[in-house]
Design a protein around this motif. Sequence first.
Motif, PDB file in Angstrom:
ATOM      1  N   ARG A   1      10.428   9.629   0.678  1.00 51.45           N
ATOM      2  CA  ARG A   1       9.904  10.254   1.901  1.00 51.45           C
ATOM      3  C   ARG A   1       8.418   9.924   2.074  1.00 51.45           C
ATOM      4  O   ARG A   1       7.964   9.608   3.169  1.00 51.45           O
ATOM      5  CB  ARG A   1      10.108  11.760   1.848  1.00 51.45           C
ATOM      6  CG  ARG A   1       9.685  12.456   3.112  1.00 51.45           C
ATOM      7  CD  ARG A   1      10.156  13.912   3.110  1.00 51.45           C
ATOM      8  NE  ARG A   1       9.873  14.531   4.367  1.00 51.45           N
ATOM      9  CZ  ARG A   1       8.818  15.315   4.586  1.00 51.45           C
ATOM     10  NH1 ARG A   1       7.978  15.568   3.608  1.00 51.45           N
ATOM     11  NH2 ARG A   1       8.625  15.852   5.765  1.00 51.45           N
ATOM     12  N   GLY A   2       7.662   9.990   1.004  1.00 45.96           N
ATOM     13  CA  GLY A   2       6.247   9.635   1.065  1.00 45.96           C
ATOM     14  C   GLY A   2       6.040   8.176   1.403  1.00 45.96           C
ATOM     15  O   GLY A   2       5.128   7.831   2.154  1.00 45.96           O
TER      16      GLY A   2
ATOM     17  N   GLN B   1       0.822  -1.207   0.000  1.00 45.38           N
ATOM     18  CA  GLN B   1       0.000   0.000   0.000  1.00 45.38           C
ATOM     19  C   GLN B   1       0.856   1.257   0.000  1.00 45.38           C
ATOM     20  O   GLN B   1       0.548   2.225  -0.695  1.00 45.38           O
ATOM     21  CB  GLN B   1      -0.935  -0.002   1.211  1.00 45.38           C
ATOM     22  CG  GLN B   1      -2.035  -1.014   1.101  1.00 45.38           C
ATOM     23  CD  GLN B   1      -2.870  -1.079   2.371  1.00 45.38           C
ATOM     24  OE1 GLN B   1      -2.428  -0.709   3.449  1.00 45.38           O
ATOM     25  NE2 GLN B   1      -4.096  -1.555   2.233  1.00 45.38           N
ATOM     26  N   SER B   2       1.935   1.254   0.767  1.00 42.23           N
ATOM     27  CA  SER B   2       2.818   2.424   0.807  1.00 42.23           C
ATOM     28  C   SER B   2       3.492   2.641  -0.539  1.00 42.23           C
ATOM     29  O   SER B   2       3.632   3.779  -0.995  1.00 42.23           O
ATOM     30  CB  SER B   2       3.882   2.242   1.888  1.00 42.23           C
ATOM     31  OG  SER B   2       3.279   2.104   3.138  1.00 42.23           O
ATOM     32  N   TRP B   3       3.939   1.553  -1.157  1.00 40.00           N
ATOM     33  CA  TRP B   3       4.567   1.660  -2.471  1.00 40.00           C
ATOM     34  C   TRP B   3       3.589   2.224  -3.494  1.00 40.00           C
ATOM     35  O   TRP B   3       3.917   3.119  -4.259  1.00 40.00           O
ATOM     36  CB  TRP B   3       5.073   0.285  -2.921  1.00 40.00           C
ATOM     37  CG  TRP B   3       5.658   0.308  -4.287  1.00 40.00           C
ATOM     38  CD1 TRP B   3       6.904   0.725  -4.628  1.00 40.00           C
ATOM     39  CD2 TRP B   3       5.003  -0.059  -5.499  1.00 40.00           C
ATOM     40  NE1 TRP B   3       7.062   0.622  -5.990  1.00 40.00           N
ATOM     41  CE2 TRP B   3       5.919   0.144  -6.546  1.00 40.00           C
ATOM     42  CE3 TRP B   3       3.741  -0.548  -5.798  1.00 40.00           C
ATOM     43  CZ2 TRP B   3       5.591  -0.126  -7.865  1.00 40.00           C
ATOM     44  CZ3 TRP B   3       3.422  -0.819  -7.108  1.00 40.00           C
ATOM     45  CH2 TRP B   3       4.338  -0.610  -8.125  1.00 40.00           C
TER      46      TRP B   3
ATOM     47  N   SER C   1       2.812   5.983  -2.717  1.00 37.68           N
ATOM     48  CA  SER C   1       3.949   6.858  -3.003  1.00 37.68           C
ATOM     49  C   SER C   1       4.173   6.998  -4.507  1.00 37.68           C
ATOM     50  O   SER C   1       4.595   8.054  -4.979  1.00 37.68           O
ATOM     51  CB  SER C   1       5.209   6.350  -2.319  1.00 37.68           C
ATOM     52  OG  SER C   1       5.611   5.116  -2.856  1.00 37.68           O
ATOM     53  N   ARG C   2       3.904   5.965  -5.286  1.00 37.66           N
ATOM     54  CA  ARG C   2       4.016   6.064  -6.749  1.00 37.66           C
ATOM     55  C   ARG C   2       2.841   6.831  -7.339  1.00 37.66           C
ATOM     56  O   ARG C   2       3.018   7.624  -8.261  1.00 37.66           O
ATOM     57  CB  ARG C   2       4.065   4.673  -7.394  1.00 37.66           C
ATOM     58  CG  ARG C   2       5.244   3.875  -7.019  1.00 37.66           C
ATOM     59  CD  ARG C   2       6.501   4.482  -7.586  1.00 37.66           C
ATOM     60  NE  ARG C   2       7.633   3.647  -7.215  1.00 37.66           N
ATOM     61  CZ  ARG C   2       8.840   4.117  -7.033  1.00 37.66           C
ATOM     62  NH1 ARG C   2       9.090   5.382  -7.187  1.00 37.66           N
ATOM     63  NH2 ARG C   2       9.811   3.308  -6.691  1.00 37.66           N
TER      64      ARG C   2
END
Length: 54
Positions: free
Chosen positions: A31-32, A18-20, A23-24
């Motif tokens: 950083r995001g 989910q973070s990947w 952030s994309r």
Amino acid sequence: MTINWLHLLVLVLQCLVQSWFLSRYFDTGRRGFLIYGGFFLFVLYPLDAICLLD
């Protein structure tokens, strides 16, 4: 109380994916990715474990 390692592994993998993606999608870079990952691991998932739905 024992730690369910499989559940922990699934949560970490879910957090990474989910973070990947976020952030994309929002083009925030490394950083995001760290901000989203920290939010999921240290805010959202513990609140989900504490606030049980009845």
